[in-house]
Design an enzyme around this catalytic site. Structure first.
Site, PDB file in Angstrom:
ATOM      1  N   GLY A 309       3.429  -9.242  10.025  1.00 47.98           N
ATOM      2  CA  GLY A 309       1.987  -9.457  10.050  1.00 47.98           C
ATOM      3  C   GLY A 309       1.370  -9.726   8.692  1.00 47.98           C
ATOM      4  O   GLY A 309       1.979 -10.283   7.777  1.00 47.98           O
ATOM      5  N   SER A 310       0.134  -9.283   8.551  1.00 46.10           N
ATOM      6  CA  SER A 310      -0.694  -9.655   7.410  1.00 46.10           C
ATOM      7  C   SER A 310      -0.245  -9.068   6.080  1.00 46.10           C
ATOM      8  O   SER A 310      -0.831  -9.379   5.039  1.00 46.10           O
ATOM      9  CB  SER A 310      -2.144  -9.241   7.676  1.00 46.10           C
ATOM     10  OG  SER A 310      -2.673  -9.954   8.782  1.00 46.10           O
ATOM     11  N   THR A 311       0.788  -8.228   6.085  1.00 53.59           N
ATOM     12  CA  THR A 311       1.333  -7.773   4.797  1.00 53.59           C
ATOM     13  C   THR A 311       1.846  -8.965   3.984  1.00 53.59           C
ATOM     14  O   THR A 311       1.923  -8.895   2.752  1.00 53.59           O
ATOM     15  CB  THR A 311       2.485  -6.774   5.012  1.00 53.59           C
ATOM     16  OG1 THR A 311       3.488  -7.377   5.840  1.00 53.59           O
ATOM     17  CG2 THR A 311       1.969  -5.510   5.686  1.00 53.59           C
TER      18      THR A 311
END
Length: 594
Positions: A309-311
């Site tokens: 994800g957005s990591t």
């Protein structure tokens, strides 16, 4: 009437002619004959005595030789080695970074039988079945009936069980000494240590070999006779390991997650201070690979390959800053949805027509990150991720991790670059992510994760981004916690920075709507990061409010905050004043999905 034999007449006449008494001559003749007879009998007796002595010497020599062979050889083994190498019955200890014992040997016993010496096989079978709950008398009788004299019964026998066997008083039951591998910490280090087993066994000794994890990776080192007294020292801090596992187990139950992972790593050289994967197992009683508990053997930290994800937005922004394409104040078009062919990229909320790069990070804008990635381009994006290690398995001292190769798109298009920029379309392990965040946060020098203490420091040859870029990224990560989607990860006095990531789980060729992998990647203290923490929860659900919340901001981020609050004092980090930090808005998490 007794007849006296006559003497030869010729001898009598000859004796008389010589003036000698014939009786004296006859007596001398008889004496000479007697001496000859005695000499012959003596020689015959001597020959018989020498022959008898030779027979006794040969007989006793054969017996002595057989006894020497028996004393110098092992009782028949259950498993014969393919080589002539002697059994290495001893194995070095494993300790944590502070010298706390993680694996060692204790002296126990192994039980075996020799069926030819048994008097009452049925009584032996019944007696052993009563002592050992996992044995059955019928199965033992079947074992005794098999060809061969030697049969193993139990590889490890407690002193109490051994005394009970003695009390049976049955011939044919024997025991041999063993050095059994034990793990005092039980489940808390199962996925790191892996476990061991008896590889080669004899009646008086057994050789222990690693089956997985550090035990397998350093099998030769741990069994080296010249280094038996030299413990293998890991980078793991048992205090941090215990704290992290306790928090993850608690939060996994709270959010009804099916799995949880935590990795705490030194940012400067990649030493793994703590690594937990739940569910876990006890290496003292390692589950069977195909048994009902086989899923416990799977390490989500080093083997699990997930879209994180957005990591990944942190990595995209770091590359764009390094290339000079943006700075933290550069305004990015965030109007949506972003149309690309038949695909649409949306944000969790409408953030308006534009956001600064820092705000793209704070609000976790997919559209803003995708536009930044488009400016980077496919080739440069691929090369950067390759430098960070996302194209190969992680080089850590765990044999299982060698098969955890990241999943890359079969055809890397502009759309792939856009989706990967915010963590979809490329799957990797949490250990990959921890390594990448350590590289970005430590001043830009790539680190290789390691479980060994006193790891070497990276050099300028390992540089991926500049110190200046690293500093800007760290300030943005701090802003995400203080003003953005990760407010619940903030820990007073420890200046936590980080990025949330919520990825829908793949399902039947698409993505599930109600199952996610929630990840939070943290650095602390953000002004000069010493540690990186990655926390991942599999299918978490926060049901404390009126609606079910699954995003990382509500699940993984607060879990990371709890872990930092527990481990930071253990690691010797003193809390600092927060006078310069802005107040965290109460509803900071509502800004984005993360």
């Amino acid at each position: 009437m007794i007849r006296v034999p006559l003497r030869p007449l010729a001898r009598v006449i000859a004796a008389r002619n010589q003036g000698i008494d014939p009786d004296v001559v006859d007596a001398e003749r008889r004496a000479a004959a007697c001496r000859l007879r005695r000499a012959e009998e003596t020689r015959r007796a001597q020959r018989r005595l020498w022959l008898l002595s030779a027979v006794f010497v040969m007989g006793f020599g054969a017996v002595a030789g057989k006894m020497a062979v028996i004393s110098a050889s092992d009782v028949p083994q259950q498993e014969q080695s393919a080589t002539a190498d002697p059994l290495r019955a001893h194995r070095a200890d494993i300790v944590d970074v502070n010298g706390e014992l993680l694996a060692t040997n204790i002296v126990t016993s192994a039980l075996y039988v020799e069926t030819r010496r048994m008097v009452d096989p049925e009584g032996v079978a019944i007696g052993l079945a009563n002592i050992f709950p996992d044995l059955e008398a019928e199965a033992l009788m079947t074992l005794f009936a098999r060809p061969g004299n030697f049969h193993w019964i139990q590889s490890q026998v407690s002193p109490e069980q051994l005394q009970a066997v003695h009390d049976l008083g049955q011939p044919g039951v024997f025991y041999g000494p063993r050095e059994t591998r034990v793990y005092p910490q039980g489940r808390r280090l199962g996925h790191i240590l892996g476990g061991s087993r008896f590889e080669r066994e004899a009646a008086r000794a057994a050789e222990t070999a690693g089956t997985a994890g550090v035990e397998l990776m350093f099998n030769e080192r741990l069994g080296d006779p010249e280094r038996i007294d030299e413990p293998l020292r890991l980078s793991i801090d048992l205090r941090a390991q215990n704290a992290m596992r306790d928090v993850l187990a608690q939060q996994m139950e709270r959010f009804d997650a099916i799995g949880a992972t935590g990795i705490l790593m030194r940012a400067d050289n990649g030493e793994i201070v703590s690594m937990v994967s739940l569910p876990d197992f006890d290496p003292n009683d390692r589950p069977a690979p195909r048994g009902p508990d086989a899923d416990q053997l799977f390490s989500r930290a080093s083997q699990g390959v997930y879209e994180l994800g957005s990591t990944f937005k942190t990595l995209t922004v770091a590359q764009s800053l390094e290339l000079g394409l943006v700075n933290p104040e550069t305004m990015i078009d965030t109007r949506g949805p972003l149309q690309w062919g038949r695909f649409r990229i949306r944000d969790f909320h409408n953030y308006g027509p534009e956001l600064s790069v820092t705000e793209v990070m704070e609000h976790s804008s997919n559209i803003g990150t995708a536009r930044i990635a488009l400016d980077i381009g496919i080739e440069r994006h691929q090369e950067f991720l390759r430098e960070l290690g996302f194209f190969d398995p992680v080089e850590v001292e765990l044999p299982e991790s060698r098969s955890a190769r990241p999943l890359l798109p079969p055809r890397w298009s502009d759309l792939s670059t856009m989706t990967i920029s915010y963590g979809h379309g490329l799957a990797a392990t949490p250990l990959h992510l921890a390594s990448a965040y350590a590289t970005v946060a430590n001043g830009g020098l790539r680190v290789t994760p390691t479980l060994l203490a006193d790891a070497a420091m990276p050099t300028e040859a390992d540089r991926v981004i500049s110190e200046r870029t690293s500093g800007m990224v760290n300030r943005m990560l701090r802003a995400v916690v203080s003003d953005g989607t990760a407010g619940f990860a903030d820990v007073e006095g420890y200046e936590v920075g980080g990025k949330t990531g919520t990825a829908d789980k793949p399902s039947q060729g698409g993505y599930a709507e109600d199952r996610v992998i929630a990840t939070f990647a943290a650095v602390f203290p953000a002004s000069d990061p010493e540690y990186v923490l990655v926390v991942t929860l599999d299918e978490p659900e926060d049901r404390s409010g009126p609606v079910v919340r699954r995003t990382a901001g509500w699940t993984a981020a607060p879990t990371a905050g709890m872990i930092i609050r527990r481990v930071a004092p253990v690691l010797g980090l003193r809390p600092q004043s927060r006078q310069s930090d802005p107040e965290i808005p109460g509803m900071a998490l509502a800004g984005g999905r993360g």
